[in-house]
Design an enzyme around this catalytic site. Structure first.
Site, PDB file in Angstrom:
ATOM      1  N   GLY A 156       0.754  -1.249   0.000  1.00 51.78           N
ATOM      2  CA  GLY A 156       0.000   0.000   0.000  1.00 51.78           C
ATOM      3  C   GLY A 156       0.777   1.287   0.000  1.00 51.78           C
ATOM      4  O   GLY A 156       0.165   2.360  -0.068  1.00 51.78           O
ATOM      5  N   ARG A 180       2.761  -1.455  -6.036  1.00 50.29           N
ATOM      6  CA  ARG A 180       2.991  -0.162  -6.687  1.00 50.29           C
ATOM      7  C   ARG A 180       4.398   0.393  -6.431  1.00 50.29           C
ATOM      8  O   ARG A 180       5.089   0.808  -7.362  1.00 50.29           O
ATOM      9  CB  ARG A 180       1.958   0.823  -6.150  1.00 50.29           C
ATOM     10  CG  ARG A 180       1.916   2.152  -6.884  1.00 50.29           C
ATOM     11  CD  ARG A 180       0.924   3.111  -6.221  1.00 50.29           C
ATOM     12  NE  ARG A 180      -0.298   2.484  -5.800  1.00 50.29           N
ATOM     13  CZ  ARG A 180      -1.388   2.359  -6.561  1.00 50.29           C
ATOM     14  NH1 ARG A 180      -1.405   2.862  -7.774  1.00 50.29           N
ATOM     15  NH2 ARG A 180      -2.458   1.761  -6.103  1.00 50.29           N
ATOM     16  N   CYS A 186     -14.038   4.775 -28.149  1.00 56.40           N
ATOM     17  CA  CYS A 186     -15.311   5.449 -28.353  1.00 56.40           C
ATOM     18  C   CYS A 186     -16.110   5.638 -27.089  1.00 56.40           C
ATOM     19  O   CYS A 186     -17.190   5.053 -26.919  1.00 56.40           O
ATOM     20  CB  CYS A 186     -16.120   4.686 -29.386  1.00 56.40           C
ATOM     21  SG  CYS A 186     -15.386   4.952 -30.995  1.00 56.40           S
TER      22      CYS A 186
HETATM   23  N1  LLP Z   1      -1.689  -6.862  -0.628  1.00 53.12           N
HETATM   24  C1  LLP Z   1      -3.016  -6.919  -0.803  1.00 53.12           C
HETATM   25  C2  LLP Z   1      -3.824  -7.809   0.022  1.00 53.12           C
HETATM   26  C3  LLP Z   1      -3.619  -6.104  -1.773  1.00 53.12           C
HETATM   27  O1  LLP Z   1      -4.935  -6.149  -1.943  1.00 53.12           O
HETATM   28  C4  LLP Z   1      -2.818  -5.239  -2.561  1.00 53.12           C
HETATM   29  C5  LLP Z   1      -3.406  -4.395  -3.589  1.00 53.12           C
HETATM   30  C6  LLP Z   1      -1.435  -5.229  -2.348  1.00 53.12           C
HETATM   31  C7  LLP Z   1      -0.908  -6.047  -1.363  1.00 53.12           C
HETATM   32  C8  LLP Z   1      -0.502  -4.325  -3.112  1.00 53.12           C
HETATM   33  O2  LLP Z   1      -0.786  -2.989  -2.852  1.00 53.12           O
HETATM   34  P1  LLP Z   1       0.166  -1.818  -3.400  1.00 53.12           P
HETATM   35  O3  LLP Z   1       1.477  -1.916  -2.656  1.00 53.12           O
HETATM   36  O4  LLP Z   1       0.355  -2.052  -4.841  1.00 53.12           O
HETATM   37  O5  LLP Z   1      -0.569  -0.588  -3.107  1.00 53.12           O
HETATM   38  N2  LLP Z   1      -5.739  -1.026  -9.283  1.00 53.12           N
HETATM   39  C9  LLP Z   1      -5.542  -0.050  -8.232  1.00 53.12           C
HETATM   40  C10 LLP Z   1      -4.819  -0.644  -7.049  1.00 53.12           C
HETATM   41  C11 LLP Z   1      -5.491  -1.852  -6.475  1.00 53.12           C
HETATM   42  C12 LLP Z   1      -4.749  -2.428  -5.319  1.00 53.12           C
HETATM   43  C13 LLP Z   1      -5.310  -3.752  -4.938  1.00 53.12           C
HETATM   44  N3  LLP Z   1      -4.651  -4.380  -3.840  1.00 53.12           N
HETATM   45  C14 LLP Z   1      -4.797   1.138  -8.799  1.00 53.12           C
HETATM   46  O6  LLP Z   1      -4.495   1.122  -9.989  1.00 53.12           O
HETATM   47  O7  LLP Z   1      -4.504   2.094  -8.095  1.00 53.12           O
END
Ligand code: LLP
Length: 418
Positions: A240, A279, A345
């Site tokens: 996150g 991310r 579109c």
């Molecule tokens: N762990 C779990 C349980 C998760 O649900 C997620 C992301 C992560 C780790 C990784 O999170 P990160 O470090 O990437 O923030 N499509 C959205 C983001 C969805 C995230 C879903 N879960 C976007 O493009 O911002």
């Protein structure tokens, strides 16, 4: 420089290479371009932040499942966080040790759970029915399932509701008031070994004290669980951490800032820390490169129309996400406010709104920055747009293709013989 950046000459670079030179070389009008060095650097920032602790870095594969990128992270020592059977299969093909992978999700399927148990994957329990499915999978496979309980800590990560996951009303995790029921079930089943607790608050988090607040709550749960005789090893605080999408030079928390806010809690309990970054591991390593088709004005709106679209990069359309946009070369034309849009579109098809840009012309290169996470992995075939190629600059200066573009022939294969 490392990564995607604007040089002092006004041209855009990926490591040592000029993006315009790469455009000329690959002769594709749309492609994803990554910096191998930047991905490496991002991983090593986590690894060095974690020094002195026992840890597993679980790269969240959903952010970017390019096989070469997965292999790179695996070779650097990463574990993986998975949300489907196919992600697990892919991770194993990329060489990840399945016992250092974590399987997450609120709707894991029985067959996926069997695969996970078979290979000793750490499984996060999400609900009553999920636990029942894990128990059935362990009984069927004849192996002990190593599980963590995903506790919904009810902490507000202060982010977009679509990427907020740890609030009481979210679809993920168990109600923390219901913990005892889960502990009793697990205690009674010899096929289950409870090895840890998990939480994940959400994504794009830019304040690390939120992680500390959640970890403090988790420490209480861990003590409660240990008091009942469970030998908990892992505290998984999820992923996150946000990145600097605005690119205004704001100072955002680093992996070290994140780890430092929880380090004392983790080490005083003798736990192995699992983190699940997606991310922050890959987003800033990449530019989505496309080509200007033309410029137009309607009413009082100016548009730059490019060939890239919401089919390749949906974050702006889906979350109203801001990703910085730059032309690949310096211009001395008039600066105007433009919406940068694709050819798809519908009006939701935009890459950026109200962006100040020098007026480009057809054929100019335009990039969307910070496109390494949740861009290619969320691409669709809407309007029959087929997935573009991906390249990276390896070792700072060597251009390599790391995925070829999908062709119409590839697409037609799924209809063969029908
Ligand atoms: N762990 C779990 C349980 C998760 O649900 C997620 C992301 C992560 C780790 C990784 O999170 P990160 O470090 O990437 O923030 N499509 C959205 C983001 C969805 C995230 C879903 N879960 C976007 O493009 O911002």
């Amino acid at each position: 420089g490392v990564g995607i950046y604007q040089g002092t000459d006004g041209f855009l670079y990926c490591d040592a290479l000029k993006v315009d030179d790469i455009r000329a070389q690959v002769a594709a009008s749309i492609f994803y371009l990554y910096s191998w060095q930047q991905i490496r650097q991002n991983y090593l920032a986590y690894a060095s932040a974690l020094e002195g602790l026992d840890y597993i870095i679980g790269y969240a594969v959903k952010a970017n499942n390019n096989f070469k990128i997965m292999q790179l992270l695996q070779e650097l020592g990463s574990g993986a966080v998975l949300v489907s059977g196919n992600e697990l299969r892919l991770a194993m093909m990329a060489g990840f040790d399945p016992t250092r992978t974590i399987f997450n999700g609120n709707g894991k399927l029985p067959a996926e759970l069997e695969l996970a148990v078979e290979h000793g994957v750490l499984i996060n329990v999400d609900s009553e029915f999920d636990l029942a499915n894990i128990q059935a999978a362990a009984a069927k496979v004849g192996k002990i399932a190593r599980v963590l309980i995903r506790i919904n800590p009810d902490v507000d990560p202060q982010v977009h509701p679509y990427v907020s996951t740890g609030l009481a009303g979210s679809k993920f995790g168990i109600r923390n008031t219901h913990l005892q029921w889960f502990l009793d079930q697990i205690k009674a089943d010899p096929n289950l070994e409870l090895v840890g607790a998990h939480c994940h608050l959400g994504s794009t988090i830019t304040k690390v004290n939120i992680f500390r607040d959640a970890t403090l709550l988790m420490v209480d749960f861990i003590k409660q669980i240990r008091d009942q005789g469970f030998d908990l090893k892992f505290l998984n605080i999820g992923g996150g951490l946000g990145i600097d999408y605005a690119r205004k030079g704001d100072v955002l928390p680093t992996p070290k800032d994140l780890i430092d806010t929880v380090r004392d809690l983790v080490s005083s309990l003798g736990l192995t820390l699992i983190i699940e970054p997606g991310r922050s591991m890959v987003a800033n390593s990449c530019a989505f490169v496309s080509t200007v088709t033309g410029v137009k004005t309607n009413g009082n709106k100016n548009f730059v129309v490019v060939d890239g679209s919401m089919a390749e990069l949906i974050r702006p359309s889906l979350y109203d996400a801001y990703q910085h946009i730059e032309l690949t070369a310096p211009h001395d034309t008039e600066v105007q406010k433009f919406d940068v849009v694709g050819p798809v579109c519908e009006s939701a098809d935009f890459l950026g709104k109200d962006r100040l840009l020098h007026t480009p012309k057809a054929g100019d290169g335009l990039v969307v920055m910070d496109a390494g996470a949740y861009c290619m992995s969320m691409a669709s075939n809407y309007n029959m747009k087929l997935a573009p190629a991906e390249y990276w600059v390896e070792q700072g200066s060597q251009l390599r293709q790391i995925r070829r573009a999908v062709t119409l022939d590839d697409h037609m294969k799924v209809f063969e013989g029908l």
